[in-house]
Design a protein around this motif. Structure first.
Motif, short mmCIF file in Angstrom:
data_model
loop_
_atom_site.label_atom_id
_atom_site.label_comp_id
_atom_site.label_asym_id
_atom_site.label_seq_id
_atom_site.Cartn_x
_atom_site.Cartn_y
_atom_site.Cartn_z
N GLY A 262 -36.93 17.43 -2.44
CA GLY A 262 -36.41 18.46 -1.53
C GLY A 262 -35.32 18.57 -0.68
O GLY A 262 -35.12 19.39 -0.07
N LYS A 263 -34.68 17.37 -0.73
CA LYS A 263 -33.63 17.21 0.10
C LYS A 263 -32.22 17.22 -0.51
O LYS A 263 -32.22 16.38 -1.71
CB LYS A 263 -33.45 16.07 1.12
N LYS A 264 -31.08 17.70 -0.11
CA LYS A 264 -29.67 18.00 -0.97
C LYS A 264 -29.20 16.48 -0.71
O LYS A 264 -28.92 16.26 0.64
CB LYS A 264 -29.11 18.87 -0.49
N LEU A 265 -28.42 16.03 -1.68
CA LEU A 265 -27.65 14.82 -1.77
C LEU A 265 -26.36 15.22 -2.48
O LEU A 265 -26.20 16.09 -3.03
CB LEU A 265 -28.18 13.68 -2.40
N VAL A 266 -25.33 14.24 -1.90
CA VAL A 266 -23.94 14.48 -2.77
C VAL A 266 -23.64 12.99 -3.21
O VAL A 266 -23.72 12.12 -2.42
CB VAL A 266 -22.83 14.81 -1.92
N LEU A 267 -23.66 12.94 -4.54
CA LEU A 267 -23.05 11.83 -5.17
C LEU A 267 -21.59 11.67 -5.54
O LEU A 267 -21.26 12.77 -6.03
CB LEU A 267 -24.12 11.62 -6.41
N LEU A 268 -21.01 10.71 -5.07
CA LEU A 268 -19.51 10.49 -5.22
C LEU A 268 -19.33 9.49 -6.31
O LEU A 268 -19.86 8.33 -6.22
CB LEU A 268 -18.89 10.38 -3.96
N HIS A 269 -18.59 9.76 -7.39
CA HIS A 269 -18.37 9.04 -8.46
C HIS A 269 -16.79 8.61 -8.28
O HIS A 269 -15.95 9.75 -8.38
CB HIS A 269 -18.61 9.70 -9.88
N VAL A 270 -16.41 7.58 -8.37
CA VAL A 270 -15.06 7.13 -8.26
C VAL A 270 -14.81 6.34 -9.56
O VAL A 270 -15.35 5.39 -9.83
CB VAL A 270 -14.79 6.25 -7.08
N TYR A 271 -13.68 6.89 -10.13
CA TYR A 271 -13.34 6.42 -11.58
C TYR A 271 -12.43 5.20 -11.48
O TYR A 271 -11.42 5.52 -10.48
CB TYR A 271 -13.00 7.52 -12.56
N GLU B 287 -20.99 15.22 -7.09
CA GLU B 287 -22.40 15.97 -7.76
C GLU B 287 -23.41 16.12 -6.80
O GLU B 287 -23.64 15.38 -5.75
CB GLU B 287 -22.63 14.89 -8.77
N PHE B 288 -23.96 17.28 -6.95
CA PHE B 288 -25.12 17.64 -6.20
C PHE B 288 -26.46 17.18 -6.66
O PHE B 288 -26.58 17.53 -8.10
CB PHE B 288 -25.04 19.27 -5.87
#
Length: 183
Positions: free
Chosen positions: A46-55, A40-41
């Motif tokens: 004002g800074k871009k992150l990437v969130l990683l969801h591990v199920y 998920e972005f």
């Protein structure tokens, strides 16, 4: 979260989309089996992150494959640590839908007594413990074999942590060398 420093500062990613592709590729090539994930972005300050969801998955353990090794990790707090041999066995058993208590023991059901269990069951529920209850409680498996749970619940459990002490004491208690025993 990708784009957060080790001291929890939002630093952002220069090219979040490319980083997400690389993360996805690393997951596909270095994890076995491949877990269900969602990238998920998010924009913060004002800074871009990437969130990683591990199920959570059912095919445990999940292995990291790299550096000519195949390792399993578990979460402890906010970090991943290598699974020790006991945790690894537990993960393998969970992955095949088993646990220690459901595994058939080397002991025979007919060699064990369950009078203590039956007595407590009657006192608490005011009903007898029927033979069919041994299967429904997982004390005996469907093939009639005593499970580890059954061995643990037996009157004289062979898995008792004190069995190596109690059995010799029981023998001494009845030994004629000690004038009829010690107890």
């Amino acid at each position: 979260m990708f784009g957060i420093s080790d001291d929890n500062q939002v630093v952002g990613l220069v090219d979040a989309e490319s980083d997400a592709e690389r993360i996805s590729e690393e997951i596909k090539t270095k994890l076995d089996p491949i877990p269900a994930v969602n990238l998920e972005f998010k924009e913060v300050e004002g800074k871009k992150l990437v969130l990683l969801h591990v199920y959570k998955g059912q095919e445990t353990p999940y292995y990291y494959i790299g550096d000519k090794q195949r390792l399993a990790f578990v979460r402890v707090g906010n970090e991943s640590v290598m699974a020790d041999r006991i945790k690894l066995k537990s993960l393998v058993m969970r992955g095949v839908g088993r646990s220690f208590d459901t595994i058939p023991s080397p002991y025979k059901f007919e060699d064990m007594a369950f009078s203590k269990l039956k007595s407590v069951h009657f006192k608490r529920l005011n009903q007898s413990f029927d033979d069919s209850d041994f299967v429904s409680w997982g004390i005996v498996d469907n093939d009639g074999k005593l499970t580890n749970a059954g061995a643990l619940l037996a009157d004289d459990s062979p898995y008792s942590p004190f069995s190596h002490i109690l059995y010799p004491l029981e023998w001494l208690r009845h030994d004629k060398w000690f004038g009829g025993g010690i107890g």
